[in-house]
Scaffold this active site. Structure first.
Site, PDB file in Angstrom:
ATOM      1  CG  ASP A 180       5.808  -6.500  -2.451  1.00  0.00           C
ATOM      2  OD1 ASP A 180       5.941  -8.219  -2.128  1.00  0.00           O
ATOM      3  OD2 ASP A 180       6.399  -5.621  -1.806  1.00  0.00           O
ATOM      4  CG  PHE A 183      -1.697   1.221   1.624  1.00  0.00           C
ATOM      5  CD1 PHE A 183      -2.156   2.075   0.870  1.00  0.00           C
ATOM      6  CD2 PHE A 183      -1.328   1.333   3.009  1.00  0.00           C
ATOM      7  CE1 PHE A 183      -2.686   3.341   1.506  1.00  0.00           C
ATOM      8  CE2 PHE A 183      -1.917   2.933   3.755  1.00  0.00           C
ATOM      9  CZ  PHE A 183      -2.548   3.694   2.597  1.00  0.00           C
ATOM     10  CB  ILE A 184       2.871   3.415   2.569  1.00  0.00           C
ATOM     11  CG1 ILE A 184       1.786   2.962   3.885  1.00  0.00           C
ATOM     12  CG2 ILE A 184       3.802   4.312   3.067  1.00  0.00           C
ATOM     13  CD1 ILE A 184       2.309   3.102   4.760  1.00  0.00           C
ATOM     14  CG  ASP A 199      11.622 -14.211   2.685  1.00  0.00           C
ATOM     15  OD1 ASP A 199      12.195 -12.671   3.447  1.00  0.00           O
ATOM     16  OD2 ASP A 199      10.643 -14.624   2.540  1.00  0.00           O
ATOM     17  CB  VAL A 206      -9.822   0.763  11.210  1.00  0.00           C
ATOM     18  CG1 VAL A 206      -9.169   1.870  11.672  1.00  0.00           C
ATOM     19  CG2 VAL A 206     -10.752   0.868  11.930  1.00  0.00           C
ATOM     20  CB  ILE A 207     -10.154   4.370   7.201  1.00  0.00           C
ATOM     21  CG1 ILE A 207      -9.682   5.021   8.133  1.00  0.00           C
ATOM     22  CG2 ILE A 207     -10.568   4.675   5.752  1.00  0.00           C
ATOM     23  CD1 ILE A 207      -9.232   6.540   8.148  1.00  0.00           C
ATOM     24  CE1 TYR A 260       3.646  -3.570  12.456  1.00  0.00           C
ATOM     25  CE2 TYR A 260       3.234  -2.362  14.048  1.00  0.00           C
ATOM     26  CZ  TYR A 260       2.972  -2.660  12.666  1.00  0.00           C
ATOM     27  OH  TYR A 260       3.611  -1.363  11.452  1.00  0.00           O
TER      28      TYR A 260
HETATM   29  P1  NAD Z   1       1.841  -3.918   3.447  1.00  0.00           P
HETATM   30  O1  NAD Z   1       1.269  -4.863   3.670  1.00  0.00           O
HETATM   31  O2  NAD Z   1       0.500  -2.848   1.991  1.00  0.00           O
HETATM   32  O3  NAD Z   1       2.995  -3.561   2.144  1.00  0.00           O
HETATM   33  C1  NAD Z   1       3.884  -4.354   2.706  1.00  0.00           C
HETATM   34  C2  NAD Z   1       4.809  -5.000   1.583  1.00  0.00           C
HETATM   35  O4  NAD Z   1       6.017  -5.756   2.450  1.00  0.00           O
HETATM   36  C3  NAD Z   1       3.674  -5.905   0.955  1.00  0.00           C
HETATM   37  O5  NAD Z   1       4.170  -5.154  -0.431  1.00  0.00           O
HETATM   38  C4  NAD Z   1       4.448  -7.127   1.369  1.00  0.00           C
HETATM   39  O6  NAD Z   1       4.230  -8.349  -0.236  1.00  0.00           O
HETATM   40  C5  NAD Z   1       5.611  -6.852   1.244  1.00  0.00           C
HETATM   41  N1  NAD Z   1       6.114  -7.804   2.348  1.00  0.00           N
HETATM   42  C6  NAD Z   1       6.339  -8.410   3.076  1.00  0.00           C
HETATM   43  N2  NAD Z   1       7.292  -9.298   4.176  1.00  0.00           N
HETATM   44  C7  NAD Z   1       7.741  -9.829   2.978  1.00  0.00           C
HETATM   45  C8  NAD Z   1       9.239 -10.407   3.263  1.00  0.00           C
HETATM   46  N3  NAD Z   1       9.100 -11.348   3.578  1.00  0.00           N
HETATM   47  N4  NAD Z   1      10.473 -10.108   1.683  1.00  0.00           N
HETATM   48  C9  NAD Z   1       9.319  -9.032   0.881  1.00  0.00           C
HETATM   49  N5  NAD Z   1       8.395  -8.475   0.742  1.00  0.00           N
HETATM   50  C10 NAD Z   1       7.430  -8.348   2.123  1.00  0.00           C
HETATM   51  O7  NAD Z   1       1.198  -2.411   4.145  1.00  0.00           O
HETATM   52  P2  NAD Z   1       1.689  -0.856   4.272  1.00  0.00           P
HETATM   53  O8  NAD Z   1       0.558  -0.310   4.893  1.00  0.00           O
HETATM   54  O9  NAD Z   1       1.802  -0.685   3.375  1.00  0.00           O
HETATM   55  O10 NAD Z   1       2.912  -1.002   5.395  1.00  0.00           O
HETATM   56  C11 NAD Z   1       4.779  -0.392   4.555  1.00  0.00           C
HETATM   57  C12 NAD Z   1       5.147  -0.189   6.033  1.00  0.00           C
HETATM   58  O11 NAD Z   1       4.627   0.620   6.464  1.00  0.00           O
HETATM   59  C13 NAD Z   1       5.415  -1.651   7.135  1.00  0.00           C
HETATM   60  O12 NAD Z   1       6.494  -1.363   7.258  1.00  0.00           O
HETATM   61  C14 NAD Z   1       4.685  -1.001   7.996  1.00  0.00           C
HETATM   62  O13 NAD Z   1       4.660  -2.038   9.344  1.00  0.00           O
HETATM   63  C15 NAD Z   1       4.105   0.094   8.107  1.00  0.00           C
HETATM   64  N6  NAD Z   1       3.166   1.079   8.459  1.00  0.00           N
HETATM   65  C16 NAD Z   1       2.082   1.198   8.335  1.00  0.00           C
HETATM   66  C17 NAD Z   1       1.366   1.896   8.592  1.00  0.00           C
HETATM   67  C18 NAD Z   1      -0.211   1.783   8.430  1.00  0.00           C
HETATM   68  O14 NAD Z   1      -1.305   2.268   8.973  1.00  0.00           O
HETATM   69  N7  NAD Z   1      -0.191   1.344   7.217  1.00  0.00           N
HETATM   70  C19 NAD Z   1       1.587   1.805  10.456  1.00  0.00           C
HETATM   71  C20 NAD Z   1       2.771   2.148  10.520  1.00  0.00           C
HETATM   72  C21 NAD Z   1       3.969   2.073   9.539  1.00  0.00           C
HETATM   73  C1  UD1 Z   2      -2.100   0.521  12.787  1.00  0.00           C
HETATM   74  C2  UD1 Z   2      -1.292  -0.144  11.274  1.00  0.00           C
HETATM   75  C3  UD1 Z   2       0.490  -0.572  12.123  1.00  0.00           C
HETATM   76  C4  UD1 Z   2       0.855   0.724  12.364  1.00  0.00           C
HETATM   77  C5  UD1 Z   2       0.119   1.290  13.326  1.00  0.00           C
HETATM   78  C6  UD1 Z   2       0.405   3.269  13.601  1.00  0.00           C
HETATM   79  C7  UD1 Z   2      -2.525  -1.519   9.902  1.00  0.00           C
HETATM   80  C8  UD1 Z   2      -3.447  -2.891   9.515  1.00  0.00           C
HETATM   81  N1  UD1 Z   2      -1.821  -1.857  11.087  1.00  0.00           N
HETATM   82  O1  UD1 Z   2      -2.759  -0.326  13.005  1.00  0.00           O
HETATM   83  O2  UD1 Z   2       1.314  -1.636  10.770  1.00  0.00           O
HETATM   84  O3  UD1 Z   2       2.085  -0.026  12.570  1.00  0.00           O
HETATM   85  O4  UD1 Z   2      -1.605   1.241  12.532  1.00  0.00           O
HETATM   86  O5  UD1 Z   2      -0.609   3.327  14.416  1.00  0.00           O
HETATM   87  O6  UD1 Z   2      -2.711  -0.748   9.356  1.00  0.00           O
HETATM   88  N2  UD1 Z   2     -11.234  -1.439  14.648  1.00  0.00           N
HETATM   89  C9  UD1 Z   2     -11.949  -2.080  14.468  1.00  0.00           C
HETATM   90  N3  UD1 Z   2     -13.236  -3.032  13.625  1.00  0.00           N
HETATM   91  C10 UD1 Z   2     -12.370  -3.045  12.563  1.00  0.00           C
HETATM   92  C11 UD1 Z   2     -10.833  -2.974  12.278  1.00  0.00           C
HETATM   93  C12 UD1 Z   2      -9.833  -1.910  12.818  1.00  0.00           C
HETATM   94  O7  UD1 Z   2     -13.311  -1.153  15.332  1.00  0.00           O
HETATM   95  O8  UD1 Z   2     -12.837  -3.381  11.760  1.00  0.00           O
HETATM   96  C13 UD1 Z   2     -10.023  -0.877  15.407  1.00  0.00           C
HETATM   97  C14 UD1 Z   2      -9.227  -1.667  15.965  1.00  0.00           C
HETATM   98  O9  UD1 Z   2      -9.258  -3.109  17.362  1.00  0.00           O
HETATM   99  C15 UD1 Z   2      -8.549  -0.215  16.731  1.00  0.00           C
HETATM  100  C16 UD1 Z   2      -8.228   0.867  15.279  1.00  0.00           C
HETATM  101  O10 UD1 Z   2      -9.700   0.288  14.568  1.00  0.00           O
HETATM  102  O11 UD1 Z   2      -8.526  -0.145  17.530  1.00  0.00           O
HETATM  103  C17 UD1 Z   2      -6.832   0.832  14.437  1.00  0.00           C
HETATM  104  O12 UD1 Z   2      -7.023  -0.598  14.017  1.00  0.00           O
HETATM  105  P1  UD1 Z   2      -6.249  -0.627  13.188  1.00  0.00           P
HETATM  106  O13 UD1 Z   2      -6.346  -0.245  11.923  1.00  0.00           O
HETATM  107  O14 UD1 Z   2      -5.727  -2.709  12.419  1.00  0.00           O
HETATM  108  O15 UD1 Z   2      -4.570  -0.300  12.896  1.00  0.00           O
HETATM  109  P2  UD1 Z   2      -3.574  -0.282  14.432  1.00  0.00           P
HETATM  110  O16 UD1 Z   2      -3.696  -2.194  15.091  1.00  0.00           O
HETATM  111  O17 UD1 Z   2      -3.969   0.767  14.759  1.00  0.00           O
END
Ligand code: NAD
Ligand code: UD1
Length: 320
Positions: A38, A19-20, A58, A187-188, A145
């Site tokens: 990836d 995603f990001i 990997d 969650v969004i 995590y």
């Molecule tokens: P995502 O799952 O969409 O992206 C992760 C990517 O890593 C995927 O493309 C997946 O295929 C790849 N991947 C996973 N395991 C792998 C492996 N062993 N080898 C190679 N590729 C692998 O998640 P995202 O939301 O885009 O998150 C990206 C980064 O940002 C992560 O490090 C996550 O912890 C961090 N992050 C995300 C959020 C959030 O809200 N989405 C918040 C804080 C931190």
């Molecule tokens: C998310 C990220 C994590 C990141 C962190 C930073 C994902 C999957 N996880 O975790 O990688 O490091 O933010 O703050 O993007 N919830 C509901 N209903 C649902 C799903 C979620 O109520 O169907 C609630 C959860 O219980 C939680 C909140 O929404 O309280 C956020 O959940 P989620 O989007 O999974 O994110 P985090 O656990 O905060």
């Protein structure tokens, strides 16, 4: 209009099909030679532009990583198992990816003399003593995590001190935007899918838990700033400074979609954080970062599928 501060470099985005990562790849590709490592566990090939070198491998595999990182100037490390729930269910497996592979990336960067931008997380703070949470707050993670991200965050700062490696750790709060989907996504994305399908919107617990939701276009800009800043060996909160409860979020999304979905409550999640909101003053001061998309506009654009641009468009202009 701003342009990417980074150009004419060879860069590696681990997790670049995610995603990001894929939004970051879009922003980097017009001006740089971009590689993606990836394993497509949650990533999708269709998200990647054609002129990117894709290494299907990997990040835990030192040979694949060595191949992907040969001669790079910057590594943006995004590959991870991002679901907090998955880390609670399988802590060792997520540790290997989230921490073990992160350490391999830092070691590989030393070999290449490359800068590393690490995707860290607000999850490292756990239940903060004070809100908004600043980078100097005590870190008390509530999930495997969070522990894994905290260790990698600390390692990246230590590598700057011990080995003079230019590292920047970006502690993202809750990121959302286009292309976020799947059973373990945020969650969004989940609430939008439920609202669109007219299915019940599932709130974990009473819905009073709060989060700082930051749009992916802002997160991309923070990465571009981190790629060139002189303020290395530092960690930065990347959020908006505004917190929203999960209950209010459910109402906003239901209204934006015009859905008649019911709201249902489930058990609260094990390892969940109660409140989270960023103090972004360090990132503002040192990186020049500022979140531009407020939650209402971000959700409106997702609900109407009217995309907010994540790719800077004016190559000549300087970054602001
Ligand atoms: P995502 O799952 O969409 O992206 C992760 C990517 O890593 C995927 O493309 C997946 O295929 C790849 N991947 C996973 N395991 C792998 C492996 N062993 N080898 C190679 N590729 C692998 O998640 P995202 O939301 O885009 O998150 C990206 C980064 O940002 C992560 O490090 C996550 O912890 C961090 N992050 C995300 C959020 C959030 O809200 N989405 C918040 C804080 C931190
Ligand atoms: C998310 C990220 C994590 C990141 C962190 C930073 C994902 C999957 N996880 O975790 O990688 O490091 O933010 O703050 O993007 N919830 C509901 N209903 C649902 C799903 C979620 O109520 O169907 C609630 C959860 O219980 C939680 C909140 O929404 O309280 C956020 O959940 P989620 O989007 O999974 O994110 P985090 O656990 O905060």
């Amino acid at each position: 209009m701003d342009s990417p501060a980074i150009r004419d470099r060879t860069v590696l985005v681990t997790g670049g099909a995610g995603f990001i990562g894929s939004h970051l790849v879009d922003a980097l590709t017009p001006y740089n030679d971009v590689r993606v490592l990836d394993d497509f566990s949650t990533g999708e090939r269709a998200r990647l532009p054609e002129d990117v070198t894709v290494i299907d491998g990997d990040v835990r595999d030192p040979i694949a990583l060595q191949r992907a990182a040969r001669g790079v100037d910057v590594i943006f490390h995004h590959a991870a198992i991002v679901s907090v729930t998955q880390s609670v269910d399988r802590p060792r497996q997520s540790n290997e990816t989230n921490l073990g592979a992160g350490l391999l990336v830092l070691e590989q960067a030393r070999q290449e003399d490359a800068r590393v931008v690490v995707a860290s997380s607000a999850a490292i703070y756990g239940h903060p003593d004070q809100l908004p949470v600043s980078e100097t707050a005590s870190a008390n993670p509530t999930s495997p995590y969070g522990v894994q991200k905290l260790a990698l965050d600390r390692y990246s700062q230590l590598y700057a001190e011990l080995y003079d490696l230019p590292t920047v750790s970006l502690r993202y709060f809750n990121v959302y935007g286009p292309r976020q989907r799947g059973p373990y996504s945020g969650v969004i994305a989940t609430f939008l899918e439920q609202a669109r399908a007219g299915e019940p919107i599932t709130i974990d617990g009473d819905g009073t838990q709060t989060r700082d939701f930051v749009h992916v276009s802002d997160v991309v800009r923070a990465n571009l700033q981190a790629a060139t800043t002189d303020a290395v060996g530092r960690a930065y909160n990347i959020g908006t400074g505004t917190r929203t409860s999960v209950g209010d979020l459910a109402d906003t999304i239901r209204d934006a979609v015009g859905s008649s979905s019911r709201i249902v409550h489930r058990e609260s999640r094990s390892g969940d954080i109660e409140h989270s909101v960023a103090d972004v003053s360090r990132a503002e001061r040192e990186l020049g970062f500022e979140a531009r998309v407020d939650l209402e506009s971000g959700i409106h654009s997702l609900a109407t599928e009217d995309e907010i641009a994540t790719v800077p468009t004016e190559p000549g202009a300087s970054d602001d």
